[in-house]
Structures are given as C-alpha cells and as structure tokens.
Write a protein that holds these residues in place. Structure first.
Motif, short mmCIF file in Angstrom:
data_model
loop_
_atom_site.label_atom_id
_atom_site.label_comp_id
_atom_site.label_asym_id
_atom_site.label_seq_id
_atom_site.Cartn_x
_atom_site.Cartn_y
_atom_site.Cartn_z
N ASP A 74 34.82 5.77 -50.74
CA ASP A 74 35.30 6.03 -52.10
C ASP A 74 36.12 7.31 -52.18
O ASP A 74 37.04 7.41 -52.99
CB ASP A 74 34.12 6.13 -53.09
CG ASP A 74 33.63 4.76 -53.51
OD1 ASP A 74 34.32 3.77 -53.23
OD2 ASP A 74 32.55 4.70 -54.12
N LYS A 128 39.68 4.68 -61.59
CA LYS A 128 38.33 4.40 -61.09
C LYS A 128 37.87 3.01 -61.47
O LYS A 128 37.24 2.31 -60.68
CB LYS A 128 37.34 5.45 -61.60
CG LYS A 128 37.45 6.78 -60.90
CD LYS A 128 36.41 7.75 -61.40
CE LYS A 128 36.53 9.07 -60.70
NZ LYS A 128 35.51 10.03 -61.15
N GLN A 129 38.18 2.59 -62.70
CA GLN A 129 37.81 1.25 -63.15
C GLN A 129 38.53 0.19 -62.32
O GLN A 129 37.94 -0.82 -61.94
CB GLN A 129 38.12 1.07 -64.64
CG GLN A 129 37.72 -0.27 -65.19
CD GLN A 129 36.23 -0.54 -65.05
OE1 GLN A 129 35.40 0.36 -65.17
NE2 GLN A 129 35.88 -1.78 -64.76
N ARG A 159 36.82 0.01 -59.00
CA ARG A 159 35.54 -0.71 -59.12
C ARG A 159 35.75 -2.21 -59.20
O ARG A 159 35.01 -2.98 -58.60
CB ARG A 159 34.77 -0.22 -60.34
CG ARG A 159 34.01 1.06 -60.09
CD ARG A 159 33.07 1.37 -61.26
NE ARG A 159 33.09 2.80 -61.46
CZ ARG A 159 33.59 3.42 -62.51
NH1 ARG A 159 34.09 2.74 -63.50
NH2 ARG A 159 33.59 4.72 -62.58
N SER A 187 31.79 1.47 -50.23
CA SER A 187 31.62 2.67 -51.06
C SER A 187 31.56 3.94 -50.22
O SER A 187 31.77 5.03 -50.76
CB SER A 187 30.36 2.56 -51.91
OG SER A 187 29.22 2.47 -51.07
N LYS A 202 42.51 8.94 -64.83
CA LYS A 202 41.54 8.91 -63.74
C LYS A 202 40.49 7.83 -63.97
O LYS A 202 40.10 7.11 -63.06
CB LYS A 202 40.85 10.26 -63.59
CG LYS A 202 41.64 11.29 -62.85
CD LYS A 202 40.82 12.55 -62.68
CE LYS A 202 41.59 13.62 -61.95
NZ LYS A 202 40.81 14.84 -61.78
N GLN A 203 40.01 7.73 -65.22
CA GLN A 203 39.02 6.72 -65.54
C GLN A 203 39.58 5.31 -65.33
O GLN A 203 38.90 4.43 -64.83
CB GLN A 203 38.53 6.89 -66.98
CG GLN A 203 37.65 8.09 -67.18
CD GLN A 203 37.30 8.33 -68.64
OE1 GLN A 203 37.93 7.78 -69.54
NE2 GLN A 203 36.31 9.19 -68.88
#
Length: 157
Positions: free
Chosen positions: A69, A51-52, A55, A66, A47-48
């Motif tokens: 998101d 998300k990165q 971004r 955003s 997940k991280q």
C-alpha cells in the motif's frame, strides 16, 4: 502641521497611512490563510478519492497486496505480473524461478522490486501470496512452504 489622529499616531493627512497599511496587510493575510485552507481541503479530498480508487481496485485482486500500500507503483507492477502470468506469459519473463528444493517444486517465486516476492502455485498456475523477501528467505528454510501449496496460503507474517 502634524496633528494627532484617531488611532493615536501623528500625521498631516486625513487618515493614518500606517494603520491603513497594517489593515490591508491583515486582510491579505486572512485571504492567504483562507486560500491555503481551501487548497488543503481540496488536497485531502483528492487523497481520499485516490485511496478509494485504490481500495476498489484491491477488491478484485486475487491475493492480498496490502503489503504494498505504501508503494503504489510496486502494487501496480504486482497486479500486472499476476495478470500476465494468469494469461499465459511464462514466469521466467519476470525473472521468476521454480523453487529448486524437491519439497518446494510446485512453487514459483517472482520478484517484485527488490524487497517483495510473489509466490505462485505451479500446477495449475495460481497466485498464492505476496511476501517480503525476509519472510521469503525464512520460508525457504522451513516446512511451512510444503503445506502452502496444498492449502493455498502461507502461514507466518
């Protein structure tokens, strides 16, 4: 003949089968918990990473997306619409409209899903803002839209 075993149970064997089964079940439970914890850690890292990646893509967007998101598919659709219109595709292909009011004639509105609108400046065509349809409806009836094209932003939510 039954005898009392070390654990306090009674049986004929050299060890307590009941305690042995409980011990094996406890070991299986510990192994399951460790596997679940490992899967959760891997899912969190995944997940991280996602998300990165989102971004890093958002950093090159010409406007702030955003507000979308929470709906990645609509965010991708908004990016595709912006890119296509900047590359010369007619805004009408995306059900876009030039605002009818004479004061707002230099603004183009393109729907993104059911609840969001992309606003573009008409001359030259450039993205101005992504807004929720309620904000868009309120904006149409206010004087804020006149200044938006001049300054390239929309005040409000």
């Amino acid at each position: 003949m039954k005898r009392r075993l070390e654990c306090g149970h009674r049986g004929k064997g050299s060890y307590c089968h009941r305690c042995e089964n409980e011990h094996r079940e406890n070991e299986r439970q510990v192994a399951r918990e460790a596997a679940t914890e490992l899967q959760q850690r891997l899912a969190k890292k995944e997940k991280q990473a996602i998300k990165q990646a989102i971004r890093s893509v958002a950093e090159v967007d010409p406007i702030d997306l955003s507000a979308l998101d929470h709906v990645v598919s609509l965010q991708a659709k908004a990016r595709a619409i912006i890119q296509a219109i900047l590359n010369g595709v007619c805004y009408r292909r995306f059900r876009g409209k030039r605002l009818l009011c004479a004061a707002h004639g230099d603004v183009i509105s393109v729907p993104v899903g059911d609840h969001y609108r992309l606003l573009f400046g008409a001359n030259p065509v450039r993205p101005l803002k992504l807004i929720h349809h309620e904000t868009y409806n309120n904006l149409l009836h206010s004087d804020r839209l006149r200044s938006m094209h001049r300054h390239g932003t929309v005040s409000g939510r």
